[in-house]
Scaffold this active site. Structure first.
Site, PDB file in Angstrom:
ATOM      1  N   GLU A   1      -6.776 -28.369  28.130  1.00 15.15           N
ATOM      2  CA  GLU A   1      -7.881 -29.256  27.751  1.00 15.15           C
ATOM      3  C   GLU A   1      -7.434 -30.350  26.791  1.00 15.15           C
ATOM      4  OE1 GLU A   1     -11.944 -27.669  27.257  1.00 15.15           O
ATOM      5  OE2 GLU A   1     -10.975 -25.687  27.260  1.00 15.15           O
TER       6      GLU A   1
ATOM      7  N   THR B   1       0.820  -1.215   0.000  1.00 13.35           N
ATOM      8  CA  THR B   1       0.000   0.000   0.000  1.00 13.35           C
ATOM      9  C   THR B   1       0.849   1.258   0.000  1.00 13.35           C
ATOM     10  OG1 THR B   1      -1.744  -1.170   1.194  1.00 13.35           O
ATOM     11  CG2 THR B   1      -1.831   1.229   1.229  1.00 13.35           C
TER      12      THR B   1
ATOM     13  N   TYR C   1      -7.630   1.305  -4.126  1.00 11.21           N
ATOM     14  CA  TYR C   1      -6.290   1.634  -4.625  1.00 11.21           C
ATOM     15  C   TYR C   1      -5.658   0.394  -5.217  1.00 11.21           C
ATOM     16  CZ  TYR C   1      -4.545  -0.655  -0.393  1.00 11.21           C
ATOM     17  OH  TYR C   1      -4.285  -1.568   0.589  1.00 11.21           O
TER      18      TYR C   1
ATOM     19  N   LYS D   1      -1.097  -7.416  12.695  1.00  5.54           N
ATOM     20  CA  LYS D   1      -2.070  -6.481  12.139  1.00  5.54           C
ATOM     21  C   LYS D   1      -3.420  -6.788  12.776  1.00  5.54           C
ATOM     22  CE  LYS D   1      -3.876  -4.552   7.831  1.00  5.54           C
ATOM     23  NZ  LYS D   1      -3.812  -4.530   6.353  1.00  5.54           N
TER      24      LYS D   1
ATOM     25  N   THR E   1       1.086  -4.142   4.401  1.00  4.08           N
ATOM     26  CA  THR E   1       0.759  -4.461   5.784  1.00  4.08           C
ATOM     27  C   THR E   1       0.111  -5.834   5.971  1.00  4.08           C
ATOM     28  OG1 THR E   1      -1.361  -3.293   5.573  1.00  4.08           O
ATOM     29  CG2 THR E   1       0.523  -2.039   6.416  1.00  4.08           C
ATOM     30  N   ASP E   2      -0.496  -6.395   4.931  1.00 13.65           N
ATOM     31  CA  ASP E   2      -1.229  -7.655   5.103  1.00 13.65           C
ATOM     32  C   ASP E   2      -0.344  -8.791   5.597  1.00 13.65           C
ATOM     33  OD1 ASP E   2      -3.526  -6.423   4.311  1.00 13.65           O
ATOM     34  OD2 ASP E   2      -3.721  -7.462   2.389  1.00 13.65           O
TER      35      ASP E   2
END
Length: 367
Positions: free
Chosen positions: A322, A53, A66, A205, A132-133
């Site tokens: 558990e 980005t 975008y 993120k 950023t992903d």
């Protein structure tokens, strides 16, 4: 009538003035040399651009639409006022892709370039521009294979470069500022956005669109940065890197997402497809249904390593709560989310780690 003595005195004064003028002129001529020397003394930062980005341009699909990876690293640097005063910058374009297309081959290119730059003393620090992903995954991969104490910083943006109030330039400035700071040495790979410095292990993120999307829910931030200062609030820690696979391939490790009414189909299919490892994005403390647990037991008997992580956004995945991890030979991911647990397991398998007890120790080593 002016006496000879007065004329002589005037001549002496004029000579002195001419000498001072000549000295001032010489000093002025040498001033650029001093400036250049000061510039040469700045830290050398190699910027490796990968897209995302931060290098995107607005598209008319929607008000926030975008296209990522439309601007080069050189253009990004040119749009950051004052960054040239922080460091001597060299820019290289490694890729120019949206970060959802990030892959292990780009990771290997980054790792090899960083290693070469440090081995040849080409740079004092590295800054990587990234979407950023998958930024947390790239940061975590590099953190585990780069053994140098010199800083490696990832940065990006939530708004494209052509957006109103684009956050990329400020993030880029602060990333270079952190990279150039001596305090950043020995801290592994760091992520810098929106005035906050995060560790590669801790950062995730946490929001789809807001600027302050990156947080470290389990470990907290490493420090803070603004145009005036860099402040670290945690101590630097020595780390032992894992070897980078010579053939630039990673073992197949699948992530299986747990949910209500879960069966074992995805687990069985992963085993049939040749997965060497499975990471469970479990419910709560890494839990799965009894049916899925039976599938995990089959996977273990087939020699597949299984790591229990959690789909919850924060908290540790603990051993033997558990699920009887000792009985099934499972690994608890501790603080690592599923995507980071996958990367660590891939690297451990590539380094010949196959015993659950050894893998468990490696998952706990970063805490």
């Amino acid at each position: 009538m002016v006496s000879v003595r007065v004329l002589s005195l005037l001549g002496t004064i004029l000579s002195a003035v001419n000498i001072q003028s000549a000295f001032a002129h010489t000093a002025g001529a040498e001033a650029p040399t001093a400036t250049v020397h000061k510039q040469d003394a700045l830290p050398r930062v190699l910027v490796l651009a990968t897209g995302g980005t931060i290098s995107g341009k607005i598209n008319t699909r929607s008000a926030i639409g975008y296209d990522a990876g439309a601007v080069t690293g050189e253009q990004l640097i040119a749009g950051v006022p004052g960054v040239e005063k922080l460091a001597q910058l060299q820019v290289e374009q490694i890729s120019n892709i949206a970060s959802q297309n990030m892959n292990s081959q780009v990771w290997f290119k980054l790792a090899e370039r960083i290693r070469k730059a440090f081995a040849n003393n080409e740079a004092d620090a590295i800054v990587i521009t990234h979407g950023t992903d998958t930024m947390e995954e790239t940061a975590f991969f590099l953190d585990n294979v780069i053994g140098d104490s010199r800083p490696v910083i990832l940065t990006g943006a939530m708004r494209p470069s052509t957006a109103i109030s684009a956050d990329g330039p400020a993030n880029m400035y602060e990333a270079v500022k952190v990279a150039a700071d001596p305090q950043a040495r020995g801290r592994g790979v760091l992520v810098v956005l929106n005035d906050v410095i995060q560790s590669a292990r801790g950062v995730s993120k946490m929001h789809t669109t807001e600027l302050q999307t990156f947080h470290s829910p389990n470990l907290g931030p490493t420090g803070y940065v603004d145009p005036a200062s860099v402040r670290f609030i945690t101590a630097a820690q020595p780390r032992q890197p894992l070897a980078l696979p010579a053939d630039h391939t990673l073992a197949q490790v699948q992530i299986v997402y747990a949910h209500a009414d879960m069966d074992a189909q995805q687990i069985d299919d992963a085993v049939k497809d040749g997965a060497r490892g499975i990471v469970i994005a479990g419910m709560g403390d890494g839990n799965v249904s009894d049916t899925a647990l039976a599938g995990i037991e089959r996977a273990r008997k087939a020699g597949v390593i299984v790591v229990r992580s959690t789909r919850v956004g924060s908290g540790m995945t603990n051993r033997n709560v558990e699920v009887d991890d000792d009985r099934y030979g499972l690994i608890a991911s501790m603080d690592l989310n599923p995507q980071k647990a996958r990367i660590l397991l891939q690297l451990l398998l590539a380094n010949g780690k196959t015993k659950p007890e050894d893998i468990q120790l490696a998952f706990q080593a970063g805490l």
